[in-house]
Motif scaffolding. Structure first.
Motif, mmCIF file in Angstrom:
data_model
loop_
_atom_site.group_PDB
_atom_site.id
_atom_site.type_symbol
_atom_site.label_atom_id
_atom_site.label_comp_id
_atom_site.label_asym_id
_atom_site.label_seq_id
_atom_site.Cartn_x
_atom_site.Cartn_y
_atom_site.Cartn_z
ATOM 1 N N GLN A 131 -0.640 2.482 -6.853
ATOM 2 C CA GLN A 131 -1.108 1.752 -5.679
ATOM 3 C C GLN A 131 -2.605 1.912 -5.473
ATOM 4 O O GLN A 131 -3.289 0.989 -5.025
ATOM 5 N N PHE A 132 -3.125 3.103 -5.822
ATOM 6 C CA PHE A 132 -4.548 3.401 -5.633
ATOM 7 C C PHE A 132 -5.118 3.915 -6.958
ATOM 8 O O PHE A 132 -5.257 5.125 -7.159
ATOM 9 N N THR A 164 -13.951 6.901 -1.556
ATOM 10 C CA THR A 164 -12.653 6.282 -1.288
ATOM 11 C C THR A 164 -11.640 6.770 -2.312
ATOM 12 O O THR A 164 -11.811 6.570 -3.518
ATOM 13 N N HIS A 166 -7.172 7.259 -2.583
ATOM 14 C CA HIS A 166 -5.861 7.059 -1.949
ATOM 15 C C HIS A 166 -5.946 6.052 -0.797
ATOM 16 O O HIS A 166 -5.223 6.127 0.194
ATOM 17 N N GLY A 167 -6.882 5.107 -0.894
ATOM 18 C CA GLY A 167 -7.039 4.080 0.115
ATOM 19 C C GLY A 167 -7.754 4.526 1.372
ATOM 20 O O GLY A 167 -7.855 3.767 2.343
ATOM 21 N N THR A 169 -11.348 6.122 3.074
ATOM 22 C CA THR A 169 -12.781 6.299 2.866
ATOM 23 C C THR A 169 -13.318 7.376 3.795
ATOM 24 O O THR A 169 -13.048 7.362 4.997
#
Length: 231
Positions: A131-132, A164, A166-167, A169
């Motif tokens: 996902q990231f 940034t 794991h989504g 920041t």
């Protein structure tokens, strides 16, 4: 003359920005620019004299260390993981600021250690790389860096920016030691202060029957290699 002088000054500024020479002859009145033309002109930032642009080499590397206590081991030890293949570029200005398009990125799928099971768990459960998939750093300001960067000189400065992972920041800082060798810049950047898993919306890894505990502290060192203009 009160009308012509501002027009001459405006034409001179436009000519300089485009890399041409300004003319001193009075121009004929130009049609008023449309809103679209004005927006387009202001969208591109003007180049800053004395700035330096560097391209990140894929030989760059990030090393992450986390203190862990393993099952059946008396003393805690460091889990050391590394990600390779940095990409991106950055332009630093004489005042220490960076251009808006400056960014350094690492693919987290390259993260590895001496334990494949650990690597798979960290990438799938902790980082959720599907996902990231990337970690991205956008530099914003370098304090103590003096341009131009001369050859064979050691540099020490503090670098601030936005990381940034794991989504999430977060504002971070690095203490940097760098050296330029010809067209190549080599820098070691240490995250100071250290990070916590919760800073980026993650939980410390917990592996039943293998890991007793993991300290909630992430120590990060970036070994950056970049190429730029000739000496």
């Amino acid at each position: 003359m009160k009308i012509a002088s501002p027009l001459i000054a405006l034409v001179s500024l436009v000519a300089i920005a485009c890399g041409g020479a300004a003319t001193t002859t009075s121009p004929t009145p130009a049609p008023t620019a449309t809103p679209t033309q004005t927006a387009s002109a202001t969208a591109a930032p003007a180049a800053v004299a004395g700035s330096a642009t560097w391209t990140v080499s894929n030989t760059s590397k990030v090393t992450v260390k986390v203190r862990e206590q393993l099952v059946g081991v008396n003393l805690p030890s460091d889990a050391v993981l590394a990600a390779t293949g940095g990409t991106g570029s950055f332009t630093v200005n004489p005042d220490g600021s960076f251009s808006a398009d400056s960014k350094v990125t690492f693919e987290l799928s390259t993260l590895s250690s001496d334990q494949r099971d650990r690597d798979n768990f960290v990438k799938q459960d902790t980082l959720q790389v599907r996902q990231f998939p990337t970690a991205a750093f956008v530099p914003t300001h370098a304090t103590g860096l003096v341009l131009p960067i001369t050859a064979n000189s050691e540099l020490k400065f503090t670098l601030a920016g936005k990381m940034t992972i794991h989504g999430v920041t977060k504002d971070v800082t690095f203490e940097v030691v760098a050296r330029r060798e010809g067209t190549q810049l080599k820098a070691t950047a240490t995250a100071t202060p250290t990070w916590k898993f919760g800073d980026f919306g993650m939980r410390a890894p917990a592996v039943p029957f293998r890991v007793v505990s993991v300290n909630d502290e992430i120590r990060v060192v970036v070994e950056l290699v970049a190429t730029g203009a000739g000496a």
